[in-house]
Design a protein around this motif. Structure first.
Motif, PDB file in Angstrom:
ATOM      1  N   PRO A 118      -3.810  -3.675 -14.053  1.00 28.26           N
ATOM      2  CA  PRO A 118      -4.483  -4.789 -13.354  1.00 28.26           C
ATOM      3  C   PRO A 118      -3.854  -6.150 -13.636  1.00 28.26           C
ATOM      4  CG  PRO A 118      -6.109  -3.289 -14.257  1.00 28.26           C
ATOM      5  CD  PRO A 118      -4.771  -2.784 -14.721  1.00 28.26           C
TER       6      PRO A 118
ATOM      7  N   LEU B 203       1.474  -0.895 -12.576  1.00 25.96           N
ATOM      8  CA  LEU B 203       0.294  -1.189 -11.757  1.00 25.96           C
ATOM      9  C   LEU B 203      -0.937  -1.469 -12.608  1.00 25.96           C
ATOM     10  CD1 LEU B 203       0.854   1.263  -8.769  1.00 25.96           C
ATOM     11  CD2 LEU B 203       1.211  -1.191  -8.835  1.00 25.96           C
TER      12      LEU B 203
ATOM     13  N   VAL C 160      -0.795  -6.419 -11.629  1.00 28.21           N
ATOM     14  CA  VAL C 160      -1.070  -6.576 -10.200  1.00 28.21           C
ATOM     15  C   VAL C 160      -1.479  -8.017  -9.925  1.00 28.21           C
ATOM     16  CG1 VAL C 160      -2.659  -5.945  -8.340  1.00 28.21           C
ATOM     17  CG2 VAL C 160      -1.684  -4.165  -9.819  1.00 28.21           C
TER      18      VAL C 160
ATOM     19  N   ALA D  24       1.905   2.338  -3.145  1.00 28.43           N
ATOM     20  CA  ALA D  24       0.621   2.168  -3.825  1.00 28.43           C
ATOM     21  C   ALA D  24       0.406   3.417  -4.671  1.00 28.43           C
ATOM     22  CB  ALA D  24      -0.497   2.000  -2.793  1.00 28.43           C
TER      23      ALA D  24
ATOM     24  N   HIS E  33      -3.232  -6.290  -3.448  1.00 24.73           N
ATOM     25  CA  HIS E  33      -3.057  -4.845  -3.289  1.00 24.73           C
ATOM     26  C   HIS E  33      -2.292  -4.287  -4.479  1.00 24.73           C
ATOM     27  CE1 HIS E  33      -4.530  -3.916   0.721  1.00 24.73           C
ATOM     28  NE2 HIS E  33      -3.924  -4.977   1.209  1.00 24.73           N
ATOM     29  N   GLU E  34      -2.614  -3.045  -4.843  1.00 27.00           N
ATOM     30  CA  GLU E  34      -1.921  -2.410  -5.971  1.00 27.00           C
ATOM     31  C   GLU E  34      -0.720  -1.634  -5.455  1.00 27.00           C
ATOM     32  OE1 GLU E  34      -6.271  -2.129  -7.618  1.00 27.00           O
ATOM     33  OE2 GLU E  34      -5.203  -0.226  -7.630  1.00 27.00           O
ATOM     34  N   THR E  35       0.319  -2.373  -5.137  1.00 26.71           N
ATOM     35  CA  THR E  35       1.539  -1.740  -4.622  1.00 26.71           C
ATOM     36  C   THR E  35       2.719  -2.185  -5.470  1.00 26.71           C
ATOM     37  OG1 THR E  35       1.801  -3.596  -3.113  1.00 26.71           O
ATOM     38  CG2 THR E  35       0.785  -1.620  -2.213  1.00 26.71           C
TER      39      THR E  35
END
Lengths: 409, 75
Positions: free
Chosen positions: A14, A12, A17, A184, A394-396
């Motif tokens: 950045p 996750l 992502v 997440a 989204h950070e999933t």
């Protein structure tokens, strides 16, 4: 750029992502059966291994709640999910194994087959036209909040028999539930929020279930209630759980398929031109959107027995992340896999999964997406992104979904 | 394509399109006398559909990718 620390990819980070594909490619090339120490499980990224894993129903189980608790305990980690979450999610089709899964799937399957769904095409076009009418005076809007969210949620709400006007409620609950479903990992309050979202959604649906007992209608909730009343076909808890999975699964992913597809087309104007010039390419274009940057990144499984995959041995109780976005760009199967090619054929992507859990909603998604995209570009032929950059994702771990997608006409 | 039982007097045709099949096993559950999963994880025909025409029709109706084509009489 992949960030590798102590043999573990920061899933996750950045950069991952914003664009997960380089890190996924690195794993697929260098460590296709990868033990991720920090996350506590295996990650599969090659097409052959992904398909084999999805076929291996005996060895790799989908039952998520009991297995999740057991695997957390064996790793000495906390079991964080709430009681309602476990009660409901343990009855979801997607987290069930045979024979429970078989019974539930046979019960609802026919409502979603290509033949049954085909009857919805006029209604879908009507909903799209109405949504686009509402945007007639706008120079800028959020493709997700103002279009790709509203279409699928209206369609599934009508199928189920819940008021589409409650869509804001569904959205809030879905945003909370998805933090757990799509993992997440960075959201420290995800279990509490999912617990609240599922509890409220279940309570809402129980009210409607009771109304349908007294006054049946021609909708899916009535159909499920009748099946429960016939006895032995499913329990009331299964009715509630099935309604929640249809409500959540019935829109969350399609929203993102359409949005990600438009994003990919706008990012590849040559492909958009091809499609505009030849609308007959739309079915292949949709399959390519599913492959190239589909809404689902992968599926979780739990090993029920020792499994040899390449040179590794997955132990009983280990969890396995079956990464379809690795499989969908495997150069062993797809030529120039990182290229969006709307004419690509054949296109044996695994975005809808494979085997017994193959997406129930696939025919519906395959009907909604072409209509939504065609009508969008018919109405707004000059549609373009309002902001540059990699997109607001989204950070999933398990979904590829944007928080918002500002566009200008 | 896998074709079986075509061209006989009753003119029944049953085909499973291997390209479309995703191994959902809905057909093998509904009509086990007719469909089975092959080594490649895809459905194949193993029995005479004329023995269980209703079940074969159910299987065709339930296939999530419309991979089954069943024509009890081809003409």
């Amino acid at each position: 750029m992949a960030i590798m620390t102590q043999n573990s990819v920061d899933l996750l980070a950045p950069s991952n992502v914003a664009n997960p594909y380089p890190a996924v490619a690195e794993l697929r090339e260098t460590d296709p059966v990868h033990w991720h120490e920090q996350w506590g499980g295996w990650i599969l990224t090659r097409y052959d291994d992904v398909v084999a894993a999805l076929r291996n129903v005996d060895g790799l189980k989908s039952e998520r709640m009991r297995n999740y608790a057991a695997s957390r305990e064996s790793l000495g980690r906390e079991v964080s999910s709430g009681v309602v979450t476990r009660e409901i999610l343990s009855r979801w089709l997607s987290f069930s194994d045979p024979p429970v899964h078989t019974r539930l799937r046979l019960l609802v399957n026919k409502a979603f087959t290509p033949k049954t769904i085909a009857a919805l095409d006029h209604r879908i076009a009507q909903i799209c036209a109405s949504l686009l009418d509402d945007l007639a005076d706008r120079e800028q809007f959020d493709l997700i909040a103002d279009y790709t969210y509203l279409l699928p949620v209206t369609v599934i709400a009508e199928m189920l028999g819940v008021p589409a006007s409650d869509e804001k409620l569904f959205k809030q609950w879905s945003q909370d539930i998805m933090l757990v479903i799509f993992m997440a990992l960075g959201a420290s309050d995800r279990h509490e929020r999912a617990e609240a979202g599922l509890s409220e959604m279940a309570s809402y649906l129980r009210d409607i279930i009771e109304m349908r007992r007294k006054e049946p209608r021609d909708d899916l909730i009535t159909y499920l209630v009748r099946a429960e009343e016939e006895g032995d076909r499913l329990t009331i808890d299964e009715v509630v759980a099935t309604c929640t999975v249809l409500l959540f699964g019935g829109h969350e992913t399609t929203t993102n398929l359409i949005a990600n597809g438009v994003f990919a087309l706008l990012d590849n104007p040559d492909q958009l031109s091809l499609l505009t010039a030849d609308p007959g390419l739309m079915p292949r274009a949709v399959e390519e959107m599913l492959r190239y940057d589909g809404p689902v990144r992968g599926f979780l499984r739990w090993a029920d027995e020792p499994i040899n995959i390449r040179d590794k041995v997955v132990a009983p109780g280990d969890r396995v992340l079956v990464l379809v976005d690795g499989a969908n760009r495997d150069p062993a199967v797809f030529e120039q896999p990182d290229r969006l090619d709307i004419t690509r054929f054949p296109n044996r992507h695994v975005e809808f999964g494979h085997g017994i859990h193959h997406c129930l909603g696939a025919p519906l998604a395959r009907l909604e997406t072409p209509i939504a995209i065609r009508l969008l570009f018919d109405r707004f032929p000059k549609l373009h992104r309002a902001e540059q950059g990699a997109g607001d994702w989204h950070e999933t771990l398990l979904s590829r979904s944007m928080k918002s997608f500002p566009v200008r006409v | 394509m896998t074709a079986v039982y075509d061209g006989d007097d009753a003119g029944s045709v049953l085909e499973v399109d291997a390209e479309l099949c995703v191994g959902s096993t809905l057909c093998t559950q509904l009509a086990p006398g007719v469909f089975a999963l092959g080594e490649d994880g895809r459905a194949t025909t193993v029995g005479d559909p004329r023995k269980w025409p209703d079940l074969v029709q159910e299987a065709e109706d339930n296939c999530p990718t419309a991979a089954i084509r069943y024509r009890p009489q081809s003409r």
